[in-house]
Design an enzyme around this catalytic site. Structure first.
Site, PDB file in Angstrom:
ATOM      1  N   HIS A  26     -17.827   2.404 -61.160  1.00  0.00           N
ATOM      2  CA  HIS A  26     -17.535   1.167 -61.904  1.00  0.00           C
ATOM      3  C   HIS A  26     -16.206   1.256 -62.642  1.00  0.00           C
ATOM      4  CE1 HIS A  26     -22.162   0.359 -62.123  1.00  0.00           C
ATOM      5  NE2 HIS A  26     -21.655   0.086 -60.942  1.00  0.00           N
TER       6      HIS A  26
HETATM    7  C1  FAD Z   1     -20.236   3.219 -53.673  1.00  0.00           C
HETATM    8  C2  FAD Z   1     -20.177   2.064 -54.650  1.00  0.00           C
HETATM    9  C3  FAD Z   1     -21.357   1.539 -55.169  1.00  0.00           C
HETATM   10  C4  FAD Z   1     -21.306   0.469 -56.063  1.00  0.00           C
HETATM   11  N1  FAD Z   1     -22.473  -0.155 -56.429  1.00  0.00           N
HETATM   12  C5  FAD Z   1     -22.402  -1.323 -57.096  1.00  0.00           C
HETATM   13  C6  FAD Z   1     -23.560  -2.113 -57.281  1.00  0.00           C
HETATM   14  O1  FAD Z   1     -24.645  -1.784 -56.804  1.00  0.00           O
HETATM   15  N2  FAD Z   1     -23.439  -3.275 -57.972  1.00  0.00           N
HETATM   16  C7  FAD Z   1     -22.247  -3.679 -58.496  1.00  0.00           C
HETATM   17  O2  FAD Z   1     -22.210  -4.725 -59.158  1.00  0.00           O
HETATM   18  N3  FAD Z   1     -21.129  -2.957 -58.325  1.00  0.00           N
HETATM   19  C8  FAD Z   1     -21.177  -1.820 -57.603  1.00  0.00           C
HETATM   20  N4  FAD Z   1     -20.035  -1.132 -57.343  1.00  0.00           N
HETATM   21  C9  FAD Z   1     -18.775  -1.591 -57.956  1.00  0.00           C
HETATM   22  C10 FAD Z   1     -18.183  -2.831 -57.284  1.00  0.00           C
HETATM   23  O3  FAD Z   1     -18.312  -2.773 -55.886  1.00  0.00           O
HETATM   24  C11 FAD Z   1     -16.724  -2.930 -57.708  1.00  0.00           C
HETATM   25  O4  FAD Z   1     -16.662  -3.062 -59.113  1.00  0.00           O
HETATM   26  C12 FAD Z   1     -15.995  -4.121 -57.100  1.00  0.00           C
HETATM   27  O5  FAD Z   1     -16.034  -4.063 -55.695  1.00  0.00           O
HETATM   28  C13 FAD Z   1     -14.545  -4.121 -57.583  1.00  0.00           C
HETATM   29  O6  FAD Z   1     -13.847  -5.135 -56.918  1.00  0.00           O
HETATM   30  P1  FAD Z   1     -12.259  -5.131 -56.863  1.00  0.00           P
HETATM   31  O7  FAD Z   1     -11.856  -6.352 -56.153  1.00  0.00           O
HETATM   32  O8  FAD Z   1     -11.730  -4.853 -58.215  1.00  0.00           O
HETATM   33  O9  FAD Z   1     -11.878  -3.834 -56.000  1.00  0.00           O
HETATM   34  P2  FAD Z   1     -12.329  -3.430 -54.539  1.00  0.00           P
HETATM   35  O10 FAD Z   1     -13.538  -4.163 -54.119  1.00  0.00           O
HETATM   36  O11 FAD Z   1     -12.354  -1.942 -54.522  1.00  0.00           O
HETATM   37  O12 FAD Z   1     -11.129  -3.959 -53.624  1.00  0.00           O
HETATM   38  C14 FAD Z   1      -9.835  -3.425 -53.631  1.00  0.00           C
HETATM   39  C15 FAD Z   1      -9.323  -3.465 -52.204  1.00  0.00           C
HETATM   40  O13 FAD Z   1      -7.941  -3.189 -52.209  1.00  0.00           O
HETATM   41  C16 FAD Z   1      -7.654  -2.331 -51.143  1.00  0.00           C
HETATM   42  N5  FAD Z   1      -6.450  -1.562 -51.478  1.00  0.00           N
HETATM   43  C17 FAD Z   1      -6.278  -0.686 -52.504  1.00  0.00           C
HETATM   44  N6  FAD Z   1      -5.038  -0.192 -52.476  1.00  0.00           N
HETATM   45  C18 FAD Z   1      -4.414  -0.747 -51.417  1.00  0.00           C
HETATM   46  C19 FAD Z   1      -3.122  -0.621 -50.862  1.00  0.00           C
HETATM   47  N7  FAD Z   1      -2.172   0.187 -51.385  1.00  0.00           N
HETATM   48  N8  FAD Z   1      -2.829  -1.343 -49.755  1.00  0.00           N
HETATM   49  C20 FAD Z   1      -3.736  -2.185 -49.185  1.00  0.00           C
HETATM   50  N9  FAD Z   1      -4.980  -2.324 -49.677  1.00  0.00           N
HETATM   51  C21 FAD Z   1      -5.317  -1.624 -50.784  1.00  0.00           C
HETATM   52  C22 FAD Z   1      -8.882  -1.444 -51.030  1.00  0.00           C
HETATM   53  O14 FAD Z   1      -8.984  -0.826 -49.761  1.00  0.00           O
HETATM   54  C23 FAD Z   1      -9.995  -2.428 -51.322  1.00  0.00           C
HETATM   55  O15 FAD Z   1     -10.482  -3.030 -50.141  1.00  0.00           O
HETATM   56  C24 FAD Z   1     -20.050  -0.048 -56.476  1.00  0.00           C
HETATM   57  C25 FAD Z   1     -18.873   0.476 -55.947  1.00  0.00           C
HETATM   58  C26 FAD Z   1     -18.920   1.517 -55.041  1.00  0.00           C
HETATM   59  C27 FAD Z   1     -17.632   2.061 -54.490  1.00  0.00           C
END
Ligand code: FAD
Length: 535
Positions: free
Chosen positions: A473
């Protein structure tokens, strides 16, 4: 300068927030939107079968990040799985659907200067995103892109956990996203029709046939292209070649809590000292970039059961697994329809807090996540806990100007003694819940990682420092607010620059008191209104 196409909006990162934005911004056919993602597509069926979570915390769909040695955790290097795939974390996560406490958002608004982000302000974005198959107004939405549903056939052990929580003294809570999180119950999940409903499934895929939306997986973002103090595009690299994409209106960085500060720093936006150390020219000094990293520090306790009944018996190919596969394919039921993380609770470690400060996840299985111990297949279950409002803060820094090099990630777990104290209380309460009659009758033995006894305070300190790990998280590294240490304003524009926003979990100034996916969807929903001027 630009070898490739031009778009109105270029979204850097195709994870949870990026997929929401891709849908909302491309709803206007006159607007051209590009979504860039380093990971691959989310076609693998393992991603879409809810129980597939157990196979996704290591492997080709995550970055394989590792922490810096954790000073307050015996110098351990802790694996920090983060999604590297269309849908990001939402494609590999445990699908637990929680929003946090209402008061979390009121604090963002009042204490951190995030005007317009109080719970009353943002509730409508939670409702707009949601398609809940059981609950409705006033706390829930129906008909939105994000499918939310109850466990299809909760495991008998998960139900026993809910009873044990009540025997421990927690009230039954049938909706952790209603008036209050307090109590014990079964989590709702981001699933629809017994399939994972990530933001990719709910938002991106339905929009992909729009001719004005282009999604490009397999593109590593190298940097934001600046023209003076204005962001004008994104540069990607495939190793051998570089591509540049012009953004006529805005670049939106949505690469997550580790990826977003990394991209800003590679672009020369950040703390001058960090940039110089990495050999990057300073284009825009912004000391808060990459600071304020925090995460929930998770503690697992594994139990050995006295009968063969837990879900980990399906982890390896055997006749029962094949039967479960057939049951899932034919009826969308059975063990594979389960997210595995079924039971949940919110409790108080400190009774003087206004809202619960401990969260628990019960799994009717052991050894589910990469690096977490198991027992004999069919005989394990897990209860984990964490303190939901940690005070320790860490950093993300690039190690060099090379976009392919992993950043230096230091979550600084347990640096604050209060985090240690609350984590110990979470462990204490976990063991007490599991000792209640409804669970105790199933348990043969407790297996603490490292095989240690937990009696004295020192035993607890050793256990917590020795085994605390990520709950995935991560938040806070491009914090929203009005302080000098903040990175974006309440409209999510980067301080001092034009044409550039950050929209993802990194903008949370303080972590919410729960899992972080639904809050990230909400952030992106509100961001789309801010970008389109629909507020
Ligand atoms: C294993 C796991 C279990 C989890 N379980 C839960 C749960 O049960 N419930 C819940 O609410 N939350 C859970 N979470 C947390 C939740 O999934 C995240 O808080 C949420 O996905 C964050 O969203 P975001 O858009 O900030 O980042 P992300 O969803 O991580 O998206 C960022 C994206 O940017 C891409 N990226 C990064 N750097 C680059 C780059 N240089 N070039 C191109 N692309 C790039 C990445 O590949 C990724 O696809 C979990 C997370 C994980 C990893």
């Amino acid at each position: 300068m630009f070898t490739d196409d031009e778009y109105d909006y270029v979204i850097a990162g195709g994870g949870t927030a990026g997929c929401v934005l891709a849908n909302r911004l491309s709803a206007d056919p006159a607007v051209r939107v590009l979504l860039l993602e380093a990971g691959r597509s989310d076609r693998n069926p393992l991603i879409h079968v809810p129980a597939g979570f157990a196979k996704l915390t290591a492997g080709p769909y995550e970055w394989g990040w590792r922490s810096q040695p954790q000073r307050h955790c015996n110098d351990r290097v802790i694996p920090l799985a983060q999604g590297k795939v269309i849908g990001g974390g939402g494609s590999i996560n445990a699908q637990v659907f929680t929003r946090g406490a209402h008061e979390d958002y009121d604090e963002w608004d009042k204490k951190y200067g995030c005007t317009g982000w109080s719970f009353n302000d943002i509730l409508r974005y939670f409702l707009r995103s949601e398609d809940n198959d059981r609950l409705s107004a006033p706390w829930h939405g129906n008909g939105g892109p994000l499918g939310v549903s109850d466990p299809v056939n909760p495991h008998p052990l998960s139900k026993a956990f809910v009873r044990a929580g009540q025997e421990f003294g927690l009230p039954y809570n049938g909706d952790f996203n209603g008036e209050s999180q307090y109590g014990v119950g079964l989590y709702q999940n981001t699933t629809r029709g017994s399939r994972r409903c990530s933001a990719a499934v709910g938002y991106l895929h339905p929009a992909k046939k729009r001719p004005n939306l282009t999604a490009k997986p397999g593109h590593l973002i190298a940097r934001v292209i600046l023209d003076g103090k204005r962001a004008v595009g994104i540069e990607t690299t495939t190793g051998k070649s570089r591509h540049r994409y012009r953004a006529r209106r805005e670049v939106i960085v949505s690469a997550g809590t580790i990826g977003s500060p990394k991209i800003l720093q590679l672009s020369g936006i950040g703390d001058p000292a960090d940039l110089r150390e990495a050999g990057v020219d300073v284009r825009h000094a912004l000391p808060g970039v990459g600071k304020n990293l925090h995460d929930h520090c998770d503690l697992d306790i594994i139990y050995e059961l006295n009968t063969y009944q837990s879900m980990d018996r399906f982890a390896r190919p055997r006749p029962a697994t094949v039967a479960a596969g057939i049951e899932y394919a034919a009826f969308r039921k059975g063990p594979l329809a389960s997210t595995v993380v079924e039971g949940g609770a919110f409790s108080y470690g400190n009774r003087e807090e206004a809202t619960p400060d401990l969260q628990f996840h019960f799994l009717p299985a052991a050894g589910v996540e990469a690096g977490i111990a198991g027992v004999r297949p069919g005989y394990g279950c897990t209860l984990n806990s964490y303190f939901v409002r940690p005070r320790s803060r860490g950093t993300v820094r690039i190690a060099s100007a090379d976009p392919a090099q992993p950043p230096l990630i230091d979550p600084n777990y347990l640096a604050d003694d209060y985090d240690l104290e609350m984590s110990m209380e979470g462990v204490r309460q976990s063991r007490e819940i599991m000792a209640q009659p409804s669970m105790a009758r199933h348990v043969k033995a407790e297996h603490l990682a490292g095989g240690q006894a937990l009696k004295s305070k020192d035993d607890h300190i050793r256990f917590v420092r020795g085994h605390g790990r990520t709950s995935y998280h991560h938040v806070g590294t491009c914090a929203m607010g009005d302080a000098d240490s903040s990175v974006v304003s309440p409209d999510l524009t980067v301080h001092g620059l034009d044409g550039l926003r950050v929209v993802d979990a990194s903008v949370m100034p303080r972590i919410v008191s729960s899992n972080t996916q639904a809050p990230t969807v909400m952030i992106a929903e509100k961001a789309s209104d801010l970008i389109l001027g629909n507020t």
